[in-house]
Scaffold this active site. Structure first.
Site, PDB file in Angstrom:
ATOM      1  N   SER A 183      -2.120  -1.090   6.041  1.00 42.95           N
ATOM      2  CA  SER A 183      -1.739   0.600   5.850  1.00 42.95           C
ATOM      3  C   SER A 183      -1.417   1.144   7.125  1.00 42.95           C
ATOM      4  O   SER A 183      -2.135   0.809   8.063  1.00 42.95           O
ATOM      5  CB  SER A 183      -2.750   1.337   5.239  1.00 42.95           C
ATOM      6  OG  SER A 183      -2.652   2.791   5.351  1.00 42.95           O
ATOM      7  N   TYR A 227     -11.590   2.951   5.811  1.00 44.51           N
ATOM      8  CA  TYR A 227     -10.314   2.413   5.236  1.00 44.51           C
ATOM      9  C   TYR A 227      -9.496   2.267   6.456  1.00 44.51           C
ATOM     10  O   TYR A 227      -8.761   1.225   6.738  1.00 44.51           O
ATOM     11  CB  TYR A 227      -9.555   3.371   4.198  1.00 44.51           C
ATOM     12  CG  TYR A 227      -8.556   3.121   3.668  1.00 44.51           C
ATOM     13  CD1 TYR A 227      -8.010   1.894   2.994  1.00 44.51           C
ATOM     14  CD2 TYR A 227      -7.142   3.601   4.100  1.00 44.51           C
ATOM     15  CE1 TYR A 227      -7.021   1.576   2.414  1.00 44.51           C
ATOM     16  CE2 TYR A 227      -5.844   3.358   3.533  1.00 44.51           C
ATOM     17  CZ  TYR A 227      -5.807   1.968   2.722  1.00 44.51           C
ATOM     18  OH  TYR A 227      -4.639   1.691   2.335  1.00 44.51           O
ATOM     19  N   GLU A 279       3.827   5.113   2.459  1.00 41.24           N
ATOM     20  CA  GLU A 279       3.947   5.902   1.202  1.00 41.24           C
ATOM     21  C   GLU A 279       4.720   5.296   0.104  1.00 41.24           C
ATOM     22  O   GLU A 279       5.863   5.207   0.061  1.00 41.24           O
ATOM     23  CB  GLU A 279       4.498   7.311   1.628  1.00 41.24           C
ATOM     24  CG  GLU A 279       4.083   8.052   2.673  1.00 41.24           C
ATOM     25  CD  GLU A 279       2.696   8.201   2.565  1.00 41.24           C
ATOM     26  OE1 GLU A 279       2.122   8.605   1.480  1.00 41.24           O
ATOM     27  OE2 GLU A 279       2.150   9.068   3.515  1.00 41.24           O
ATOM     28  N   THR A 321       2.179   4.158  -6.409  1.00 41.33           N
ATOM     29  CA  THR A 321       1.666   3.055  -7.291  1.00 41.33           C
ATOM     30  C   THR A 321       0.477   3.750  -7.978  1.00 41.33           C
ATOM     31  O   THR A 321       0.171   5.063  -7.651  1.00 41.33           O
ATOM     32  CB  THR A 321       1.014   2.131  -6.281  1.00 41.33           C
ATOM     33  OG1 THR A 321      -0.005   2.846  -5.630  1.00 41.33           O
ATOM     34  CG2 THR A 321       1.879   1.317  -5.465  1.00 41.33           C
TER      35      THR A 321
HETATM   36  N1  NAD Z   1       0.330   2.606  -2.430  1.00 41.12           N
HETATM   37  C1  NAD Z   1       0.436   3.051  -0.925  1.00 41.12           C
HETATM   38  O1  NAD Z   1       1.217   3.877  -0.537  1.00 41.12           O
HETATM   39  C2  NAD Z   1      -0.216   2.267   0.093  1.00 41.12           C
HETATM   40  C3  NAD Z   1      -0.268   2.637   1.391  1.00 41.12           C
HETATM   41  C4  NAD Z   1      -0.757   1.881   2.389  1.00 41.12           C
HETATM   42  C5  NAD Z   1      -1.438   0.723   1.856  1.00 41.12           C
HETATM   43  N2  NAD Z   1      -1.494   0.378   0.652  1.00 41.12           N
HETATM   44  C6  NAD Z   1      -2.284  -1.073   0.525  1.00 41.12           C
HETATM   45  O2  NAD Z   1      -1.725  -1.781  -0.414  1.00 41.12           O
HETATM   46  C7  NAD Z   1      -2.485  -2.284  -1.348  1.00 41.12           C
HETATM   47  C8  NAD Z   1      -2.292  -2.372  -2.536  1.00 41.12           C
HETATM   48  O3  NAD Z   1      -2.355  -1.083  -3.043  1.00 41.12           O
HETATM   49  P1  NAD Z   1      -1.741  -0.266  -4.305  1.00 41.12           P
HETATM   50  O4  NAD Z   1      -1.123   0.908  -4.256  1.00 41.12           O
HETATM   51  O5  NAD Z   1      -0.751  -1.280  -5.148  1.00 41.12           O
HETATM   52  O6  NAD Z   1      -3.044  -0.347  -5.178  1.00 41.12           O
HETATM   53  P2  NAD Z   1      -3.337  -0.193  -6.849  1.00 41.12           P
HETATM   54  O7  NAD Z   1      -4.627   0.633  -7.138  1.00 41.12           O
HETATM   55  O8  NAD Z   1      -2.043   0.543  -7.457  1.00 41.12           O
HETATM   56  O9  NAD Z   1      -3.218  -1.614  -7.516  1.00 41.12           O
HETATM   57  C9  NAD Z   1      -4.331  -2.471  -6.768  1.00 41.12           C
HETATM   58  C10 NAD Z   1      -4.772  -3.634  -7.752  1.00 41.12           C
HETATM   59  O10 NAD Z   1      -5.647  -4.466  -7.248  1.00 41.12           O
HETATM   60  C11 NAD Z   1      -6.930  -4.345  -8.053  1.00 41.12           C
HETATM   61  N3  NAD Z   1      -8.163  -4.409  -7.141  1.00 41.12           N
HETATM   62  C12 NAD Z   1      -8.363  -3.430  -6.363  1.00 41.12           C
HETATM   63  N4  NAD Z   1      -9.409  -3.554  -5.579  1.00 41.12           N
HETATM   64  C13 NAD Z   1      -9.943  -4.805  -6.344  1.00 41.12           C
HETATM   65  C14 NAD Z   1     -11.335  -5.623  -5.996  1.00 41.12           C
HETATM   66  N5  NAD Z   1     -12.155  -5.471  -5.266  1.00 41.12           N
HETATM   67  N6  NAD Z   1     -11.626  -6.903  -6.833  1.00 41.12           N
HETATM   68  C15 NAD Z   1     -10.187  -7.161  -7.661  1.00 41.12           C
HETATM   69  N7  NAD Z   1      -9.078  -6.418  -7.819  1.00 41.12           N
HETATM   70  C16 NAD Z   1      -9.065  -5.183  -7.300  1.00 41.12           C
HETATM   71  C17 NAD Z   1      -6.693  -3.044  -8.902  1.00 41.12           C
HETATM   72  O11 NAD Z   1      -7.756  -3.047 -10.130  1.00 41.12           O
HETATM   73  C18 NAD Z   1      -5.272  -2.914  -8.929  1.00 41.12           C
HETATM   74  O12 NAD Z   1      -4.975  -3.838 -10.358  1.00 41.12           O
HETATM   75  C19 NAD Z   1      -4.216  -1.900  -1.102  1.00 41.12           C
HETATM   76  O13 NAD Z   1      -4.914  -2.856  -0.009  1.00 41.12           O
HETATM   77  C20 NAD Z   1      -3.629  -0.688  -0.104  1.00 41.12           C
HETATM   78  O14 NAD Z   1      -4.505  -0.505   1.275  1.00 41.12           O
HETATM   79  C21 NAD Z   1      -0.876   0.999  -0.117  1.00 41.12           C
END
Ligand code: NAD
Length: 262
Positions: free
Chosen positions: A142, A155, A187, A190
């Protein structure tokens, strides 16, 4: 471009939803066998059924990755089923708002378990198989590691850790021909992002003001755009790319946001 991913077994943590789902779908489209590792069986199975209905290959297994023994167990199950691992995408995590003022020892440590400790454990236990396959690792990270956000110390620390581990592993794994890279997200809309934005007062206005500050196109990055970069970094098409943090963020982190077109 031939990504040479056919029949490759690639683990995607948090692969049932959001960014992980997009990566799993694209891997399946490329003829690979993605392995969804996620905490919710119904979510995992829904995506797996969808992919199978479209003629793709996929496997899912349930793991709560905050439990330190879950990573080893997950790798064991994959090796029993396929005997090989060609790629690992560390992706599961959550921006959980453990602040400097608001947090404490327990919540800080819990957040590290949610966001970075399983990145290490998955790579650690997958390593013997990755050495055999000369596989690749991609860590999803991130912008918070670069920009800060306020109110989310654990985080931020986790994402700093994800970036440092990418460089550290890229060096340690040079002798084995294993490449390690990161895709950095700013950004991306999701389920996680939706939960976060809905927790903010005046979320509609806040979302509009965030989009206005994203230099390229004044829009969110799509999960498919993150998946495209991730799958490229997993593939032979990126065979001389290692130790890189690739920002798929519409210029959010490195461009001057004050001259955004809007
Ligand atoms: N969405 C954004 O804008 C964004 C920005 C920066 C970083 N990220 C990173 O991207 C990654 C994914 O984010 P996303 O937005 O797709 O999330 P999300 O919550 O939409 O999807 C994540 C999936 O992972 C599963 N999960 C989470 N923690 C878990 C655990 N401990 N054990 C098993 N399953 C687990 C959840 O149940 C879900 O199905 C994260 O690591 C986040 O830090 C996302």
């Amino acid at each position: 471009m031939d990504l040479q991913l056919k029949d490759k077994v690639v683990i995607v943590t948090g692969g049932a939803k959001g960014i992980g789902e997009a990566i799993v779908r694209l891997l399946a489209k490329e003829g690979a066998t993605p392995v969804i590792v996620g905490r919710n069986e119904a979510d995992n199975q829904r995506l797996a059924d969808d992919i199978i209905a479209e003629g793709g290959k996929v496997f899912q297994l349930v793991a709560e990755l905050t439990n330190p023994s879950a990573s080893e167990e997950a790798i064991k199950i994959v090796l029993e089923k396929y005997g090989r691992i060609d790629g690992l995408v560390n992706n599961a995590g959550v921006n959980d708002g453990v602040g400097l003022e608001s947090g404490n020892y327990e919540s800080f440590l819990e957040s590290l378990h949610k966001n970075v400790i399983h990145y290490y454990l998955m790579a650690h236990h997958a390593l013997p198989a990755l050495k055999k396959s000369k596989g690749a690792i991609v860590n999803i990270g991130s912008k918070v590691a670069d920009t800060g956000q306020g109110g989310t110390s654990a985080y931020a620390a986790s994402n700093g850790g994800r970036n440092a581990l990418t460089r550290e592993w890229a060096v340690e794994l040079l002798p084995y021909g294993i490449r390690v890279n990161s895709v950095i997200v700013a950004e991306c809309y999701t389920p996680l992002y939706q939960t976060w934005i809905n927790s903010i007062p005046n979320s509609e206005e806040k979302l509009a003001s965030i989009k206005a500050k994203i230099p390229f196109g004044n829009r969110m990055t799509t999960a498919e755009e993150i998946a495209n970069a991730t799958v490229f970094l997993l593939s032979e098409a990126s065979s001389h790319t290692t130790g890189q943090l690739v920002y798929v963020d519409g210029g959010y982190v490195h461009l001057d946001r004050s001259i955004s077109p809007l």
